[in-house]
Design a protein around this motif. Structure first.
Motif: not given
Length: 164
Positions: A9-13, A59-71, A146-152
């Protein structure tokens, strides 16, 4: 298993964020090019405007995972601060499952939309299918899931912890 997933998840984010940064650089560069050709040379390039929109969508759709990962996307700060540790974990699960459901809908319909748009070509970019623009939704959605599950599994709430 958890450690392996978090590493993936870290690598994909990071990959998604790298893509988002690249798309931002492309949009900014093309925007500057568009300004110069339109107002200085008085001969605007119609393809640059289309590519700016295309890159901003990605840009928006690829930036969303980082935002979810950080909560940082779904905020229930007040309720989270007032809750016990057990309730906080329940809130994590509720928010994550609701977010995953929304992302699943985006991925499903985004893929369908991309397939339907494959027969269209971009105005100003003859021969380039709209499929590539619409593909941002399912691709970004998969990275986001993947970012959501990683944050969970490993919650990141640094801004919440420092404000108490």
């Amino acid at each position: 298993m958890k450690k392996t997933f978090l590493h993936l998840e870290k690598a994909t984010t990071a990959l998604a964020m790298l893509g988002a940064c690249a798309m931002m650089a492309v949009a900014a560069s093309l925007g500057m090019y568009q300004i110069i050709t339109r107002f200085v040379l008085e001969s605007p390039a119609e393809w640059s405007e289309v590519l700016i929109r295309f890159s901003l969508i990605w840009m928006v759709f690829l930036g969303i995972p980082a935002a979810f990962r950080q909560g940082a996307m779904v905020s229930v700060d007040v309720l989270y601060r007032w809750s016990s540790a057990r309730i906080k974990r329940v809130l994590d699960w509720v928010v994550s499952l609701a977010s995953l459901l929304l992302i699943a809908v985006i991925v499903w319909w985004g893929w369908d939309y991309a397939q339907r748009g494959a027969v269209q070509s971009m105005i100003g970019l003859e021969g380039v299918s709209m499929f590539w623009a619409y593909l941002a939704m399912p691709v970004g959605g998969v990275f986001t899931a993947l970012g959501i599950v990683g944050n969970l599994l490993d919650p990141q709430r640094h801004e919440l912890e420092t404000q108490q």
